[in-house]
Scaffold this active site. Structure first.
Site, PDB file in Angstrom:
ATOM      1  N   ARG A  74      38.533  31.212 114.966  1.00 49.65           N
ATOM      2  CA  ARG A  74      37.164  31.506 114.534  1.00 49.65           C
ATOM      3  C   ARG A  74      36.320  30.236 114.704  1.00 49.65           C
ATOM      4  O   ARG A  74      36.611  29.208 114.085  1.00 49.65           O
ATOM      5  CB  ARG A  74      37.159  31.954 113.064  1.00 49.65           C
ATOM      6  N   HIS A 118      26.223  29.746 111.763  1.00 50.58           N
ATOM      7  CA  HIS A 118      26.883  28.944 110.727  1.00 50.58           C
ATOM      8  C   HIS A 118      25.957  27.757 110.430  1.00 50.58           C
ATOM      9  O   HIS A 118      26.313  26.602 110.630  1.00 50.58           O
ATOM     10  CB  HIS A 118      28.274  28.510 111.189  1.00 50.58           C
ATOM     11  N   GLU A 163      28.316  32.904 105.215  1.00 49.90           N
ATOM     12  CA  GLU A 163      27.905  32.528 103.863  1.00 49.90           C
ATOM     13  C   GLU A 163      26.387  32.442 103.707  1.00 49.90           C
ATOM     14  O   GLU A 163      25.856  31.373 103.376  1.00 49.90           O
ATOM     15  CB  GLU A 163      28.553  31.200 103.471  1.00 49.90           C
ATOM     16  N   ASN A 281      35.332  34.556 102.379  1.00 49.79           N
ATOM     17  CA  ASN A 281      35.577  33.117 102.267  1.00 49.79           C
ATOM     18  C   ASN A 281      35.799  32.816 100.789  1.00 49.79           C
ATOM     19  O   ASN A 281      34.937  33.093  99.960  1.00 49.79           O
ATOM     20  CB  ASN A 281      34.367  32.302 102.744  1.00 49.79           C
ATOM     21  N   TYR A 283      37.226  29.870  97.899  1.00 44.59           N
ATOM     22  CA  TYR A 283      37.681  28.517  97.561  1.00 44.59           C
ATOM     23  C   TYR A 283      38.020  28.355  96.084  1.00 44.59           C
ATOM     24  O   TYR A 283      39.010  27.731  95.743  1.00 44.59           O
ATOM     25  CB  TYR A 283      36.616  27.473  97.965  1.00 44.59           C
ATOM     26  N   GLU A 340      37.849  32.372 105.626  1.00 47.38           N
ATOM     27  CA  GLU A 340      37.999  30.958 105.246  1.00 47.38           C
ATOM     28  C   GLU A 340      38.785  30.869 103.946  1.00 47.38           C
ATOM     29  O   GLU A 340      38.529  31.617 103.000  1.00 47.38           O
ATOM     30  CB  GLU A 340      36.656  30.260 104.995  1.00 47.38           C
TER      31      GLU A 340
HETATM   32  O1  IFM Z   1      32.932  23.427 105.335  1.00 46.02           O
HETATM   33  C1  IFM Z   1      32.518  24.577 104.685  1.00 46.02           C
HETATM   34  C2  IFM Z   1      32.175  25.661 105.683  1.00 46.02           C
HETATM   35  O2  IFM Z   1      31.211  25.246 106.592  1.00 46.02           O
HETATM   36  C3  IFM Z   1      31.645  26.878 104.966  1.00 46.02           C
HETATM   37  N1  IFM Z   1      32.528  27.303 103.907  1.00 46.02           N
HETATM   38  C4  IFM Z   1      33.011  26.301 102.994  1.00 46.02           C
HETATM   39  C5  IFM Z   1      33.577  25.115 103.756  1.00 46.02           C
HETATM   40  C6  IFM Z   1      34.090  24.053 102.768  1.00 46.02           C
HETATM   41  O3  IFM Z   1      33.058  23.612 101.936  1.00 46.02           O
END
Ligand code: IFM
Length: 435
Positions: A74, A118, A163, A281, A283, A340
């Site tokens: 990706r 992006h 995002e 995505n 985190y 992600e």
């Molecule tokens: O690096 C970023 C990415 O560009 C978008 N999602 C989160 C990642 C980590 O912060």
């Protein structure tokens, strides 16, 4: 739990974070060039001028991907390479780069998955109002068509936006990312125009025969700091998790946007054009309490009872599992891809030449297990893409955070696979059916 046949393992990157070569082959300036060259915006004045020099080193980077055994890569297409001023005919030399990259990937047996936006908006479009202007949505659809015209014969999987919540919130509301506007709740048109751009781009791509289209949203489970803070957590959930998903999958905005003057009656049908997959995505979760002041109804409270990544983000694989369950109950979902998931740590090359990033292995292992639990419960997940292949430019944090499976020495551009690279390679190999 077994993975579906054809489950795709991958890695993810983005153009401005790795390519460099900002003045080559007719590329125009983007909002991130302007932002990163504005003193005080990015930590230690770092910028993406050279980044990982992927623009020149892509064959080496494809070789690294081959070594991992991934199915899918990706990456994102830099809009200012394709339309240097954001409008008009395509710059053939800009597209040539992606043409070479795509051919290189296919020759290595890796499926390209292209993200169209992006965060690197051509600066001339920002000068005309950027995502606050409706016209940018039409420009985005035009750009999408131009890219598909060149690549849709070889790229199967397309992601319109990455995002969009971050662009709206960090870029237009709080001003910590490009274009650095501090409009607070007045930034909401930037949400609607991105969504409209997404819907128009889906139509443009379909017009080129594309059959696998989605968008990649950022999700963060909202935890109330106390039972009394539940309304604050719900408001955050609406803002962060629902604003860019409800319109696409349910065909309506959550309360936040009711009767907004910038929404036209016909827009929702465009935004809700069926997609083929949803990119997730993930985190970290976020803890919220009721705001004591300011325009927003919530305030973020630190989560302190979990270990954290180098970014200070709490490591909570169970929150990933609960997110996947929530998405599955909240919506009639198309197939999901984890577009992600990853972590930064202050990785260093040891005296023996090894980058021992065991904390990353632990992070990825726990999150992949959480994903597999969700799959076992019936959530239709078709792929997992680690963020990221390489250490890279982490936006306002510059090159300090290291998110890669591969360490990059920014002085020499030497790539050194970390321990996690070998771990991910072995995981992929062991989850494939024997030949
Ligand atoms: O690096 C970023 C990415 O560009 C978008 N999602 C989160 C990642 C980590 O912060």
């Amino acid at each position: 739990m077994g993975l579906a046949e054809g489950f795709r393992w991958g890695v993810a990157t983005a153009a401005y974070q790795i390519e460099g070569a900002v003045d080559e082959d007719g590329r125009g300036p983007s909002t991130w060039d302007t932002f990163s060259h504005t003193p005080g915006r990015v930590r230690d004045g770092h910028n993406g001028d050279v980044a990982c020099d992927h623009y020149h080193r892509w064959p080496e980077d494809i070789a690294l991907m081959s070594g991992l055994g991934i199915d899918t890569y990706r990456f994102s297409i830099a809009w200012p390479r394709v339309q240097p001023s954001g409008i008009g005919r395509a710059n053939a030399r800009g597209l040539d780069f992606y043409d070479r990259l795509v051919d290189g990937l296919l020759a290595a047996g890796i499926a390209p998955a292209a993200t169209l936006y992006h965060w690197d908006l051509p600066q001339p479009l920002e000068d005309a109002g950027g995502w606050m202007e409706r016209d940018t949505a039409y420009r985005f659809a035009e750009f999408s068509y131009l890219v598909a015209e060149r690549l849709s014969d070889r790229v199967e999987m397309w992601i319109t936006l990455n995002e969009p919540v971050v662009v709206m919130a960090y870029g237009y509301a709080f001003g910590v990312y490009a274009p650095g506007k501090t409009l607070m709740l007045d930034a909401l048109p930037a949400a609607h125009h991105q969504l409209l751009g997404h819907g128009l781009a889906v139509h443009a791509l379909r017009g080129r025969g594309v059959r696998s289209i989605g968008l990649a949203n950022h999700y963060s489970p909202a935890w109330a700091a106390s039972p009394g803070d539940q309304p604050a957590a719900d408001a955050f959930d609406t803002f962060m998790n629902r604003l860019f998903t409800d319109p696409v999958l349910l065909g309506r905005y959550p309360g936040l946007m009711a009767d907004a003057p910038f929404i036209r009656a016909e827009d929702m049908a465009v935004i809700a054009t069926p997609i083929d997959f949803l990119g997730v995505n993930y985190y970290q979760p976020t803890r919220l309490k009721t705001a004591s002041e300011g325009p927003l109804p919530f305030e973020i409270v630190d989560i302190t009872e979990y270990p954290t990544t180098g970014m200070g983000w709490p490591i909570v694989p169970d929150a990933f599992l609960s997110l996947l369950r929530t998405l599955d109950t909240r919506y009639d979902l198309p197939p999901l891809y984890i577009t992600e998931n990853g972590c930064s740590f202050p990785d260093e090359i040891g005296p023996d030449g090894v980058v021992d990033d065991s904390p990353r292995i632990k992070f990825l292992d726990a999150h992949i297990r959480a994903m597999r639990t969700a799959i076992g419960e019936g959530v239709d997940i078709r792929g997992y893409f680690t963020w990221s292949l390489l250490d890279n430019f982490e936006w306002s944090e510059g090159y300090h955070p290291r998110f890669g499976l591969v360490h990059v020495d920014y002085e020499t551009q030497k790539r050194t696979p970390k321990k996690s690279y070998g771990w991910y390679r072995d995981l992929i190999a062991s989850s494939k059916p024997p030949l």
